[in-house]
Design an enzyme around this catalytic site. Structure first.
Site: not given
Ligand code: ATP
Ligand code: MG
Length: 725
Positions: A35-36, A220-221, A251, A604
């Site tokens: 996504k990023t 983002d996020e 998330q 992560r």
């Protein structure tokens, strides 16, 4: 075939998102699916292929670190600098706007940002001034209330008490707090967002200007935006801008700060015809790690649901270690890190993640003893250390005499004979005359105070005036240097013998280096470098300590690890009560949020994941016995390998029933009183609970009780009137 290298190394779905037509777009996908990466490539695509000017883009990230990283990656893709591109966090962008348009925002030009510690201190003072009983109105609760309302876009004047006297009082305190901030030119974090939103609401022409400028909004996020952030974005987008947002409902981990995953659905309603792109291939983790994460998150019921797969190798099993206590846990982690480093790996490729900041201390001790360089993100941040805040308070007062929070912090620091009584008189005067403490001090010193006190106060006022005169026109770092010496802080801490005093002096000197290395970035906003530095200190505390690029092990909470990735990850302190956190276990929504945090933690890891827990832990000076986190049991057994099973204590991987581990240790004082660990007790107010620990003797004996509804409390046994059951 590609027109541009921007589309290289993207899969078809990612490419589809990056090259999407200029229409609202939502990329919704699991961890590590790119996504990023898509957001970065989209920005580059718009500039390079669609010919959008970098000035026409606004990108929102979750941390300042991520913002710097994103700028860096876009520049690398385009092979040119893009300094006019606005990239930042919501707070950072709001701050930038308020500096530019302070007048329209109704702020003084040199308004100061206060962090949450400053805010709490201000609230405590407010309650004292108003003679409000802070046991009935705990400052923390008021802070929570105020920030919560601001996050929803509500000021005191927008609130109704609905006939509830409790609420009426909260609202009236909120109003008083607003007045206090107004008078001191103080802006807390939530206020940054609220003001920036009001800036749009109250200045349609200004809004129109920015709407014309920013044709593309990249976020983002997105799952962690709160109401006020979303409203701000919504207004800025207007009818013409193209919002392009990426996020993952699994998330969403900031509900406790007002974030609402519901905005994902709201977005689709607000922008009809939104193009939705789903990414399903994970490029980050081994299949083992990914499957473990998928299995854990599958236990949540409120999900949008998605599929995440990888064509990568299975990799190594997840290693589970049951430590005897937190020191054993730290030793284990340090030992594995040693191996990792000895095998020629980078230290920076290893991360130690934990639920709560306080866990870092023991881990840090272990790393220091082993001489392994490390960096802690968040936690006791440089700009939050007491001596640094002292120095900053001097600098703030020099820049802004009416800053009451700073005034109170340093009026008698270093000690100069201004006692609590004198300060109280100033407070009363300030309250009666609706003026700042600075003015109150001046007025009182000239007539009402006793001569000794008056002299001390005058000396302080003169000191500040003198420092202001002497630092005018100096370079920023010279100003800082002059103030830490001229204020007497350096001498004050030098007298503080031992390591602590020494560290404080070192930190103060480090502040001079920080000022030296500080690059003012908002010159166009007409701020003095000092004001900009102070804003930076409040806003960016904790991120980007010195030597960010030295090769060192990374320590941070799982919350701050969002968006990052590391070849080697340790998830420490996986114990029920710690993670999931005590206050969430009884609340299904809270538990699901903790599980999402666990999903974030696991995902992560790229190659190797260790999970550790301690059977006994001392945290915040309190011992407790714990069960392994229920999340461990949610990882399918075939992905887990237990490390070095010990023979003397049973350590089931599955959570045990409560109190199975208790009672192992006799506690003398307690047994005299008829109390033992694991004992069930009843308290008049808190209800039923289980004794976790006892400390001290006789009248001072404290019992730690885990109450079923009220959570863990520490009670003085003598007064607690516990009924043994
Ligand atoms: P998170 O949800 O944790 O924020 P994300 O969806 O933003 O994750 P990224 O950080 O963008 O994911 O990507 C995860 C990793 O996968 C990165 O190392 C990225 O470079 C890599 N990656 C993403 N897409 C591809 C691709 N098409 N080819 C190769 N590597 C990729
Ligand atoms: Mg990301």
């Amino acid at each position: 075939m590609d027109v541009t290298p921007i589309l290289d190394s993207l899969n078809d779905r990612q490419r589809e998102a990056v090259t999407a037509p200029p229409e609202p777009t939502l990329v919704i996908a699991g961890a590590g699916s790119g996504k990023t990466r898509v957001l970065v490539h989209r920005a580059a695509w718009l500039i390079d292929v669609e010919g959008v000017s970098p000035q026409g883009l606004l990108a929102v990230t979750f941390t300042n670190k991520a913002a710097a990283e994103m700028r860096h990656r876009i520049e690398a893709l385009l092979d040119m600098p893009v300094q006019h591109l606005w990239i930042g966090t919501f707070h950072g962008l709001a701050h930038r706007l308020l500096r530019r348009h302070w007048r329209e925002a109704g702020l003084p030009q040199n308004f100061q940002i206060i962090d949450s510690d400053d805010q709490l201190r201000l609230i405590k003072r407010l309650l004292r001034n108003l003679e409000v009983d802070d046991s009935r109105w705990p400052p923390k609760e008021l802070q929570w209330f105020i920030n919560g309302q601001k996050d929803e876009g509500l000021r005191a004047k927008n609130l109704h008490d609905d006939g509830d006297p409790q609420r009426r009082q909260m609202i009236s305190l909120y109003r008083e707090y607003e007045t206090l901030c107004e008078r001191g030119g103080l802006v807390d974090f939530a206020e940054l967002l609220l003001r920036a939103h009001e800036l749009w609401l109250h200045n349609p022409e200004l809004l129109a200007h920015y709407q014309r400028r920013f044709g593309h909004l990249l976020v983002d996020e997105f799952q962690d935006t709160n109401a006020i952030q979303y409203a701000w974005l919504r207004l800025l987008a207007g009818d013409a801008a193209v919002p392009f947002v990426v996020g993952d409902d699994d998330q969403s981990i900031y509900r406790w700060r007002g974030a609402r995953v519901e905005h994902i659905r709201q977005f689709q309603k607000d922008f009809p015809g939104t193009k939705v792109v789903k990414l399903e291939q994970n490029y980050r983790s081994t299949a083992t790690i990914l499957n473990a994460a998928n299995a854990v998150i599958a236990n949540n019921s409120s999900r949008m649901g998605k599929n995440l797969w990888t064509d990568g190798a299975d990799g190594e099993p997840i290693r589970l270690y049951a430590a005897y206590n937190e020191r054993d846990e730290a030793d284990f982690v340090v030992g594995r890190l040693r191996d990792w480093i000895d095998q020629g790996n980078l230290r920076a490729d290893a991360a130690i993640l934990y639920r709560s900041n306080a866990q870092s201390r023991v881990l840090e001790e272990g790393l220091i003893n082993a001489r392994i360089p490390y960096r802690v993100y968040g936690g006791l941040r440089f700009f939050e250390r007491a001596e640094i805040k002292d120095a900053l308070a001097y600098l703030r007062l020099i820049s802004h005499r009416d800053d009451d929070a700073s005034f109170e912090r340093i009026v008698n620091r270093p000690t100069r004979g201004i006692g609590a009584r004198t300060v109280e008189e100033m407070r009363q005067y300030a309250r009666a005359n609706a003026c700042s403490l600075w003015r109150a001090a001046g007025a009182l010193a000239s007539d009402q105070l006793a001569s000794r006190a008056a002299n001390a106060v005058l000396a302080f006022l003169h000191l500040i005036e003198r420092l202001a005169r002497e630092t005018a026109g100096l370079d920023l770092h010279e100003q800082v240097d002059h103030v830490i010496h001229g204020s007497g802080l350096i001498d004050f801490f030098k007298k503080d013998k031992g390591e602590k005093g020494e560290t404080r002096v070192e930190n103060l000197l480090e502040l001079v280096s920080a000022a030296k290395g500080f690059e003012p970035g908002l010159a166009e906003e007409e701020m003095s470098p000092l004001d900009e530095f102070l804003a930076h200190a409040a806003l960016e505390a904790g991120e980007g300590q010195a030597d960010a690029w030295e090769d060192c092990v990374q320590l941070m909470t799982m919350h701050s690890a969002k968006g990052l990735e590391f070849p080697l990850v340790f998830l420490c302190g996986m114990e029920d009560g710690l993670f999931p956190h005590q206050r969430s276990v009884a609340d299904p929504q809270g538990l699901e949020e903790e599980r999402r945090l666990c999903y974030v933690g696991i995902t992560r890891a790229k190659q190797v994941l260790y999970i550790t827990y301690a059977e006994q832990r001392r945290l915040h000076g309190m011992d407790s016995f714990a069960q392994p986190s229920r999340f461990i049991a949610e990882v399918p057994a075939e992905h887990v390998e237990e490390v070095r099973p010990r023979v003397q204590v049973a350590r089931p991987v599955r959570p045990m029933r409560p109190s199975a581990g208790a009672g192992r240790r006799p506690v003398d004082a307690a047994s005299e009183a008829g109390i033992r660990l694991g004992q069930r007790v009843r308290h008049r107010k808190f209800g039923d609970g289980v004794v976790l620990n006892c400390e001290g003797q006789g009248a001072h004996m404290q019992v730690h009780v885990n109450f079923e509804t009220a959570g863990t409390k520490i009670l003085v046994f003598q007064y607690a009137n516990l009924e043994l059951m």
